[in-house]
Each structure stands twice: as structure tokens, then as C-alpha cells.
Design an enzyme around this catalytic site. Structure first.
Site, PDB file in Angstrom:
ATOM      1  N   HIS A   1       0.664  -1.099   0.010  1.00  0.00           N
ATOM      2  CA  HIS A   1      -0.005  -0.029  -0.019  1.00  0.00           C
ATOM      3  C   HIS A   1       0.964   1.164  -0.003  1.00  0.00           C
ATOM      4  CE1 HIS A   1      -2.673   3.068   1.842  1.00  0.00           C
ATOM      5  NE2 HIS A   1      -3.764   2.331   1.477  1.00  0.00           N
TER       6      HIS A   1
ATOM      7  N   ASP B   1       3.272  -4.570   7.947  1.00  0.00           N
ATOM      8  CA  ASP B   1       2.196  -3.745   7.694  1.00  0.00           C
ATOM      9  C   ASP B   1       0.809  -4.839   8.155  1.00  0.00           C
ATOM     10  OD1 ASP B   1      -0.383  -2.569   6.912  1.00  0.00           O
ATOM     11  OD2 ASP B   1       0.554  -1.889   5.113  1.00  0.00           O
TER      12      ASP B   1
ATOM     13  N   GLN C   1      -4.419  -5.696   7.079  1.00  0.00           N
ATOM     14  CA  GLN C   1      -5.341  -6.640   6.458  1.00  0.00           C
ATOM     15  C   GLN C   1      -5.235  -7.801   7.209  1.00  0.00           C
ATOM     16  OE1 GLN C   1      -7.615  -5.587   4.935  1.00  0.00           O
ATOM     17  NE2 GLN C   1      -6.994  -3.439   3.893  1.00  0.00           N
TER      18      GLN C   1
ATOM     19  N   LYS D   1     -10.529  -0.400  10.396  1.00  0.00           N
ATOM     20  CA  LYS D   1     -10.640  -1.629   9.618  1.00  0.00           C
ATOM     21  C   LYS D   1     -11.002  -2.833  10.367  1.00  0.00           C
ATOM     22  CE  LYS D   1      -7.137  -0.038   6.393  1.00  0.00           C
ATOM     23  NZ  LYS D   1      -7.846   0.318   4.952  1.00  0.00           N
TER      24      LYS D   1
ATOM     25  N   CYS E   1      -4.778   2.503  -3.646  1.00  0.00           N
ATOM     26  CA  CYS E   1      -3.662   2.936  -2.877  1.00  0.00           C
ATOM     27  C   CYS E   1      -2.373   1.965  -3.035  1.00  0.00           C
ATOM     28  CB  CYS E   1      -3.899   3.217  -1.393  1.00  0.00           C
ATOM     29  SG  CYS E   1      -4.989   4.862  -1.278  1.00  0.00           S
TER      30      CYS E   1
HETATM   31  C1  LIG Z   1      -2.491  -2.888   3.431  1.00  0.00           C
HETATM   32  C2  LIG Z   1      -2.528  -1.641   3.964  1.00  0.00           C
HETATM   33  N1  LIG Z   1      -1.624  -1.017   4.429  1.00  0.00           N
HETATM   34  C3  LIG Z   1      -1.977   0.369   4.946  1.00  0.00           C
HETATM   35  C4  LIG Z   1      -3.283   0.966   4.810  1.00  0.00           C
HETATM   36  C5  LIG Z   1      -3.245   2.390   5.303  1.00  0.00           C
HETATM   37  O1  LIG Z   1      -4.271   2.596   6.445  1.00  0.00           O
HETATM   38  P1  LIG Z   1      -4.759   3.719   6.883  1.00  0.00           P
HETATM   39  O2  LIG Z   1      -5.429   4.568   5.666  1.00  0.00           O
HETATM   40  O3  LIG Z   1      -5.888   3.384   7.994  1.00  0.00           O
HETATM   41  O4  LIG Z   1      -3.651   4.538   7.448  1.00  0.00           O
HETATM   42  C6  LIG Z   1      -4.273   0.197   4.381  1.00  0.00           C
HETATM   43  C7  LIG Z   1      -5.630   0.561   4.184  1.00  0.00           C
HETATM   44  O5  LIG Z   1      -5.988   1.334   3.367  1.00  0.00           O
HETATM   45  C8  LIG Z   1      -3.865  -1.114   3.828  1.00  0.00           C
HETATM   46  O6  LIG Z   1      -4.965  -2.003   3.350  1.00  0.00           O
END
Ligand SMILES: Cc1ncc(COP(=O)(O)O)c(C=O)c1O
Ligand SMILES: Cc1ncc(COP(=O)(O)O)c(C=O)c1O
Lengths: 146, 407, 407, 146
Positions: free
Chosen positions: C122, C199, C202, C225, C365
């Protein structure tokens, strides 16, 4: 409804006396250990000096700024540990924490704490337990090196 | 004037009992309570249209995005910002100030430059500049103080120079309640092209604030102190300055495109809002702005000045209590700090709590200032639109009982 | 197995109608919905004990502090962290990752050092490292990919070296649903003393995650999430590493003492939590963790793998649709992205929305990854504990209608 | 309850035709202006090239990737502005924005937009208005320099 008299348990006469007339407050010129303990959330401070000779706390000074509980607790601590061995001071330190956690303590341990047990009334005011332990944390800082 | 009794009904928590007594909440400078409208706007979001924003084509996402951006406009209007893209949502004022230090500061503050702050600042408006100055080898200077303990603007006008690159000042002290002469200070700063930052944590919630009139470059505040939820703050910055700044946090939403090697930034305000925003609480803050506007910021400010003045007068009557700071009426909002000759603030606070009276005791995150009065802690009563004079009477009664108790 | 029908009753939003249809919410990888318990915990906070934390001696502040710290312990238990002071509350996972880059990265990543990330990341786990590498003149490298488009661990084991100072990997791709072999990767990283970041955006919401077993140095996720409110995220770090790091944001709560000249830092976790925390939403996240634990993370994971597999099978039957990524069962959670030969994801999304079906369309993203499939956008359906097979049937029905429509 | 037929207004036949058979897509070798417009939230792209001679748009190319709305709108735009003066193109650009904001437009302005008006159906789907305007934003980028 809470009455003013409810506070008497926390602010025992002995406590107020130690707060107004702190014991062993004079700074030592001859000491082996010195530490400053500090509660970042309220600003209270305790400065603890010890003269340790042959494993015995042969002199002590407690100085600080803060509330009746933190300062009286420091003064009481100074009386409790003066003349004790390191090992006994460690036991007292543990006893003190047990006391405030409402754990069972036998008479031997309570006796050794002497007047320091009078701080026990803060248990009804949990947020003040940190105040009561500030000086004991300073002591831990030093004893952890032994 | 405002109808306190009617307003109180909007705040569910004000009906709570504390230790068997009616809650008397005088800790508003730390955080304010929330009206039903604000709480309901959170519930409505979560129960009706919860969704991630900005990237969705489905109904919930569209509605969430709409309401989120409407909230930004509510905030914009509340402080009369020129454009809604000048409103950056942060977690709290502390983060807003850090954003400036990291993003504007690191690039623009050079060896030997000077940053001026006042001795009245909250830690959040001290430590970021201490660290920036250390890292960039710049000099952190404090405003001079006159004999009354107030900011000495005349003297400052001789100390500011072309070396001064930034002036960051609180609009109102969270300890003394003093309102600072930010107009004069900003005018001076502009003469020397210094960038100006206003810590408006204690002003935006309590008085009408117009960023175009103030003409600050940056202005920061926290939602939780102005009837909004916890977890949401605001950075206002002038568009051209924000546009010239590098981003602070990197991630989703703040980029325009990413390749394996490189990234391009999104437009304002998104450039500074990395990751999923605090959607619900932004909406809650928007609702809070609307609530405050409905009551009227002029009314609120008048009400609080009155309460502040009344508290100063009443507490001054108590022999062994001393008020910190300037007592003059024009310069003071609804924040009153005081110390007792011999009783420590925590002991005062604990006993008052027994009567259901909530005040704050300690250093109020302004250690240097509190220490300058020769103490490590003080007691503070701070008011808001829902407070009333008889609560101050209760406070004073309480203080008398405390004194009696410790005699 | 879990009782979906019973669970659905806990989520008020699932009773909503969208464009006249029952809401079919398949956008859980973007954000999840919230059960009544979580919403109620926010309302209760604001209506019963709202107050600033950590510095108050009055009843509300004591209760707020207690509940705030209890929430930290709920999170700690949820991921089986060793100590609650290893749980740092942030706004979201993006901020958690930035905190690592700013605080650990700036001090420890040197000229010529290497950071490895995967092509599955992401943006929030790409851009902070791109910027860090630019600033510190380090090299950002990507994991090699095998012929199936999966991470090639064997090849990576030949590319990692003593120059590798950090390895930052997603636990599960938010686009492909693929679960990465983080155990093997972390084991390899440790051989070379590289610091590891996971990270877990998910994974933590969807499967049992034990940070002591994973043995990651840092692990990040977002509350929104995982049934929690927006505006709250978590950084988990090993205590000794966090202790050796400089703070990131400066301000109230994170300092131990401040003088006009200098500051000392508070202990963990407060050192990394500047300013008034997001108290309500931290408490909400704690409630979410307890809710998930009650249902059982093992059950949830099984349920989602099943849904994911079912969706893959059913969508694969549609001639002109193509599933992105590996289809194998063991490696895939409840996230399925797909593209159509000629119909663009936005058009698919808009039409599905007409039927009340919420999916996400776009780059998710993860632009570099999506582009590696030769497209700029894809459609994504992502599931959670409250989704059921007949919702996937509705999705497939919808896709057929979309195709019919654009014929 | 929304029916598939509700979408017919957005996805007019002309729109789908322009999406499937985009006009003026071939890249120009001879052009005076070039810009890339991009929607960061969805990834859609429009690349616009203009050949401007004596204040007239004498050639145009629109290429891109994205949804039926953004891409057909680009194709329609190319037909609308080809051969127009800069000034007229600016007027068209404003007209287009007025149209999508549901503001009143007189026939002269509507006529000048020609088939581009067919995109009007997105008004019922506000989130797609950005798609419809992507190519017009690219045009703005260029015309702002004139
Ligand atoms: C794998 C992953 N990393 C990072 C993020 C970023 O999370 P957030 O937007 O809550 O900071 C997301 C969510 O969009 C994600 O799915
Ligand atoms: C004057 C002032 N500045 C800054 C802050 C910091 O605000 P926050 O803790 O919401 O970041 C406060 C509140 O405590 C304040 O009163």
C-alpha cells in the site's frame, strides 16, 4: 455522598504532621547514592540521598516538592529505612507496594514498615497511590543497583 | 446574553453525579464536554453512512465524503478562512504545531536564525521549537516580560530582527487566562518577514476568531476543547505557504501518483492528510462549530469574561489564596489559576473532587511558566458556555472547606 | 463456525437501504462497519465520563484515564504483545509507519543502506521509505517476484545482505488478498540483523496475530478496519527498540520535564503520544478488540477464507472477468480484485451501487501493483465476519447485469 | 429502488459510442501544448495535446485511461473544441462547468458545446462529475496560460 470526614483516612494526623514537619530533610554532604524521582503528569518531585556503608543505610535525606501524600510518604520512608540493611530495605519496598495493592501482609512485614503504613488510606483514592509511591520509586532506583 | 440553563440541557454529562454531588465541571481548558448534537453526529455517521472517503463510487462512500468535506467548510467558516483547502485536519493542536515544525521549519530555519516564543506557552508550543532549533542550529528566544508579568511588546520590538524567522505565540494562556496582544505582535513580525504561528487552543473555542483579520500564517487548535470529539485538531495555514511546503506524513490520500521509484503529491488540503482520515470526528467537529455559531461566539466570550472576572474577585477574597497572572478585566478569559500558601494543589483537587467539583491541578503542561511563579503546581478553574456563577460560589465554598480541613 | 445472522444484528448500518436495495457491503478492506458495542462505548464516554487523561485528580479524569489504559491492555492482549507499553496509539496505520520512518529511520538508515519492501505494498508502506531513502541516501529495493506473481523468498534470500537494514512487508495484500510468508522473511531478516516492519492492516482485523510469535520488531494497523472508530491506529514495537528511539511528535504528555532551554522525555508509551490523545476512539478500539475476541479470530479467518474462495470461484466462472493474483486457497483471505476485458471498474462500481452493492474501484492505494497488471484500476470485493455467501451471489448477479448493460 | 434503466441517462448511447470509439485519439507529432490531467483518488488519466495556431485550435488529440465517463467526455471535448478560437474554447469550458452545476445556459452556449452536452446525465451521479470534468480540467490547464 462523600463527606469531608471520608478524607480523614487519607490525611491521617501522622501524614499531615510529616507533611508539615518533614523528617530527614537536610541535604547530606556525605552520601553514596543520590536520585531524583519525578511524576511527569503532576510535577511532584522527591530527591533521595543515601549513605550506604557495609550494606547498611546509615544516613538518609529526603527532600522534594509536591502534595501532602508524596511528601509525607517521603518523610515516613526516611524513618522506615534509616539504619536498615539493603536487603531489609528491599523487603520494605516490596511490602509497601503490596500494602497499597491491598495484598495480604504478615505482621513482621508490617512492623518493619513502621509508620509508613499510615499512608495506606490512599487506597480509597487510587489516583493518589502514585503520589504515595513516588519516594519508594526513588528508593527502587537506587536499590536496583545492589 | 446566553441562556445557560437551556444550554446545559444539551450536555448529557452535566446531569451526572460525582461522589454523590452534582458535577461542577471547571476543567474546560483541559477538555470541554460535548452536546447531544455532536455525539449524535458520530452515531449517525457510524449507523447510517460509515465508509472510507474520497475513493469510492458507492453510496456510503459518496455520502461520507460529502459530510467530511462539509465539516471542513464548517471549520473554514468558523474561523473565516479564505478557502476550505487551508483547513488541514490533524489529531490535535500538538500535531498541528509539529507539522509546522517538521514541514515548514526543517526547510526554512537555518543556522543562526531565531524563533521567538513567549514564556506563556504550553509544552506543545515549546518543545517542537526546542528540537527544531537544536537540529537546525537555530536560536530559541523568549519574549521579554514586563513588571506585571505581561508580554513586553515594546521591548520585543527592539529584540526582533531580520534574524527572526518565526514567531509562535499563544492567543490566550491556558494557565493565566491572559489574552496576548497578537495583533501588535503579528504586525511587528510582518515587518521583519517572520512567519507567524498562533496557538489558538484557548481562543478559538471561546471567542470570535477571524484568521483573515488576525492575518496569521498558521493557526492551530484542538477539537476536543471546543465541544468536538477527541482525536481531531486543525491546522490553518495560508494557501500559498502550505502550497510551498513539503508534505509531513506520507501514505494514502496525500499522493497524486506513486511508482516504484517516486511519488507526486496531491493538492491541498490532502497533501497533509495521509492515510484514512478521522472521518467521524471531523464530522463531529463540524457539528461543534455549528453549535457554537448558533449560540454565538460573542455571547460566549462575554459570558466567560464575566465568569473569569467573578472567579478572580471571589477567590481574591480568600486570604491565603493567590491568583496567578494579571487580574485586569480586558485581558482575561475564563481561566483562573491560583495557589495556596501551604496547601498543595493536589490536596485541594482531591478534596474538591469529594464535593463533585472538577478542577485541574499540576503544571498544566506549562512547567516553565508555573515554575516562574516559584511553584511546581497550581490549581486551575476554567469555564465554558455552560458554567454559571453559582458553580463558582460552590468552588469558593469548597476552597474554604479545604482550608478549614488542613488547618 | 460463526453465526453470521446473529452477528449482523450487532451492526446497525447493515439494516440500511441503498438506492432502495438492502445494503451489500463488500468494501471492508477500505473500512469496516462498527457494532453497537463500539458505538455505545463512544457515547458512554462522552455522556458519562468525558475528560482529559493522565493529569487529573478529579473523578472524571480518573475514570477516563482508567478506561483509556484498559483499552491499551485490550489491544495488547489482542495481538499478544509482551507489555502494554509497547502499544502506541496513533491516528492510523499510515501514521504508525511514518513514525517508524521518522523516528527509527532517520537515525539508523545511513548512506548506502538498503530497505526492502515488496511490490504488494500500500502507498503508506512505500512512500515513507521512498522519502527516507532519498533523505538519507539509502536504497529502496523491492522483493523479487516469481512466475506466479508471488514473492520469491529463495531469490530474496540471495539479495538480502548486511547492507539490508530494514525489511517492511505487508502481512496480507489489500488488493490481491494474498497472505505473505512473513515468518520466513522475518527469519531471513534476523540473520542479517535487519529491523522488520509488518503492515498488518489487512491481517490483524481478520486472522489471529501474535506479535511474539511473528517476532516482528514493529507492526502497524488501523482501528477503523477492525470494527473500531476512525482516527485511531496502533504501532506495536518491541520495548527495547522503542526505548532507544527518539520521540516523533513533541508536546504535552510525552515529556517528563520542560525548562525554557531543554526537555526530558516521558516513559513508554507516552513518549510517542504527544498532546491530548484520541481518548474516545482508543476506548472504542479496545471494545472492538473485545468484540472480535468474543467471536474468535480463528472463526473469523475461516469464514473469510471460505468467502474469498467462493468469490474467486464464482467470479472465475464469468468469461470476461479476470481475478488478480494467486488463486490458491491457503494463501488468500477475503479480498478479491478483478478486472473486465473492456468495462472500466468505475462503471462497474456505479452500476453495482445502483443495486445496493458497495465495492471499491480504483488503484486501492497500491498504484504500482495495480499497474503491474497492465491497468490503472481494478474492482475489489472484500469481506468481513458479517458477510455471507448470498451477498457474493448478489455480486455475481450484479456483474452479469453490468456486462449485459454494456454489451 | 434504482433500476438499470436509471443509468441510461448517464450512459447515453452517444457516450458509450465515444467510449468504445474515441475520436481524435492519435497522438500529434505537431503540437504546441500538451498536458496530463489525473484524478489522484481513482487513477483516471487524460492526456491532451493541442496545436494552437493564430489563436485557433487547429488540431487536437485526447488519449487516456479510465472509465466510460472520463474517456467519452475527453473524446466529446476533442470534437467540441476542434477549430475553435481560444476565446470560444474558454467559453465552452465555462459552459461545461455551468451545465454540470445545473446552472442555466442559453441556447448559444449549449449549441457551442455540441455533443459534449450529452454527458449531462452524470448530474444524477455527483461522484462521477469529476470524471466528466477530467478532460475539461486538462483544457483549463492549457488555456490558463492564454
Ligand atoms: C495494507 C494496507 N496498508 C496500509 C493501509 C493504510 O491504512 P490507513 O489508511 O488506515 O492509514 C491500508 C488501508 O488502506 C492497507 O490496506
Ligand atoms: C494553549 C494550549 N496549547 C496547546 C495545547 C495542546 O492541545 P492538545 O493536547 O489538544 O494537542 C493546549 C491544551 O492542553 C493548550 O491549552
Amino acid at each position: 455522598m462523600r463527606e469531608l470526614s471520608d478524607f480523614d483516612e487519607m490525611y491521617q494526623e501522622v501524614i499531615i504532621d510529616h507533611y508539615k514537619n518533614p523528617r530527614n530533610k537536610a541535604k547530606l554532604t556525605n552520601f553514596t547514592e543520590e536520585t531524583l524521582s519525578h511524576n511527569p503528569f503532576c510535577g511532584d518531585e522527591i530527591e533521595l540521598q543515601l549513605l550506604i556503608e557495609d550494606g547498611v543505610i546509615s544516613n538518609v535525606s529526603v527532600d522534594g516538592r509536591g502534595c501532602a501524600i508524596s511528601q509525607s510518604s517521603g518523610s515516613l520512608l526516611s524513618e522506615t529505612i534509616l539504619g536498615k540493611t539493603i536487603d531489609q530495605a528491599k523487603i520494605d519496598n516490596n511490602s509497601m507496594r503490596s500494602l497499597l495493592k491491598d495484598e495480604d501482609l504478615d505482621d513482621k512485614h508490617l512492623d518493619s514498615l513502621a509508620d509508613s503504613t499510615m499512608i495506606e488510606g490512599v487506597k480509597k483514592f487510587p489516583v493518589r497511590i502514585k503520589c504515595a509511591l513516588l519516594s519508594w520509586s526513588a528508593l527502587s532506583d537506587i536499590l536496583n543497583n545492589y | 446574553m446566553i441562556n445557560t440553563e437551556k444550554i446545559r440541557k444539551d450536555f448529557p454529562i452535566l446531569g451526572e453525579k460525582v461522589n454523590g454531588n452534582d458535577l461542577v465541571y471547571l476543567d474546560n481548558a483541559a477538555t470541554s464536554h460535548k452536546p447531544k448534537e455532536v455525539i449524535n453526529s458520530l452515531v449517525e455517521y457510524y449507523e447510517k453512512y460509515n465508509s472510507n472517503v474520497h475513493r469510492g463510487v458507492h453510496a456510503l462512500s459518496i455520502k461520507a465524503t460529502d459530510e467530511f468535506e462539509k465539516a471542513r467548510i464548517s471549520v473554514q467558516k468558523f474561523i473565516n478562512a479564505k478557502n476550505s483547502n487551508e483547513i488541514i485536519f490533524t489529531r490535535n493542536a500538538s500535531e498541528s504545531l509539529n507539522l509546522i515544525a517538521y514541514s515548514w521549519g526543517k526547510e526554512n530555519i537555518k543556522l543562526g536564525d531565531e524563533i521567538f516564543i513567549t514564556p506563556f506557552e504550553h509544552h506543545s508550543n515549546i518543545v517542537p521549537w526546542q528540537m527544531l532549533c537544536k537540529e537546525n542550529e537555530a536560536i530559541l528566544r523568549y519574549f521579554p516580560i514586563d513588571n506585571n508579568g505581561d508580554i513586553d511588546v515594546d521591548k520585543f520590538s527592539k529584540e526582533i530582527s531580520n534574524k527572526t524567522k518565526m514567531v509562535s505565540i499563544t492567543h490566550m494562556s491556558n494557565v493565566l487566562g491572559t489574552v496576548l496582544p497578537i495583533d501588535k505582535i503579528i504586525e511587528l513580525a510582518k515587518k521583519y518577514n517572520a512567519v507567524t504561528v498562533v496557538d489558538a487552543c484557548q481562543s478559538v473555542p471561546h471567542m470570535p476568531v477571524d484568521v483573515q483579520k488576525i492575518d496569521s500564517d498558521f493557526l492551530c487548535f484542538s477539537g476536543h476543547k471546543m465541544l468536538g470529539p477527541t482525536g481531531i485538531g486543525v491546522l490553518h495555514g495560508k494557501e500559498d505557504i502550505l502550497n510551498n511546503m513539503s508534505p509531513f506524513l506520507y501514505g494514502g490520500d496525500m499522493i497524486s501518483s506513486v511508482t516504484y521509484e517516486d511519488s507526486k503529491w496531491n493538492d491541498l488540503p490532502y497533501k497533509f492528510e495521509a492515510g484514512t482520515p478521522n472521518i467521524a470526528d471531523s464530522i463531529g467537529l463540524g457539528t461543534a462549530c455549528e453549535y457554537l455559531t448558533k449560540v454565538g461566539m460573542d455571547n460566549i466570550w462575554k459570558h466567560e469574561m464575566e465568569l473569569g472576572q467573578y472567579a478572580v474577585e471571589e477567590i481574591s477574597k480568600l486570604e491565603n489564596f493567590k491568583i496567578l497572572g494579571n487580574k485586569s478585566k480586558e485581558l482575561r478569559g475564563g481561566v483562573v489559576s491560583f495557589i495556596h500558601d501551604s496547601i498543595h494543589p493536589h490536596d485541594i483537587g482531591s478534596l474538591l473532587d469529594g464535593f463533585g467539583i472538577a478542577i485541574r491541578t499540576g503544571h498544566h503542561c506549562a512547567m516553565p511558566l508555573v515554575r516562574s511563579y516559584g511553584v511546581v503546581a497550581a490549581s486551575r478553574a476554567s469555564f465554558y458556555l455552560y458554567n454559571k456563577k453559582d458553580e463558582i460560589d460552590k468552588l469558593v465554598e469548597g476552597l474554604k472547606k479545604v482550608e478549614e480541613y488542613f488547618k
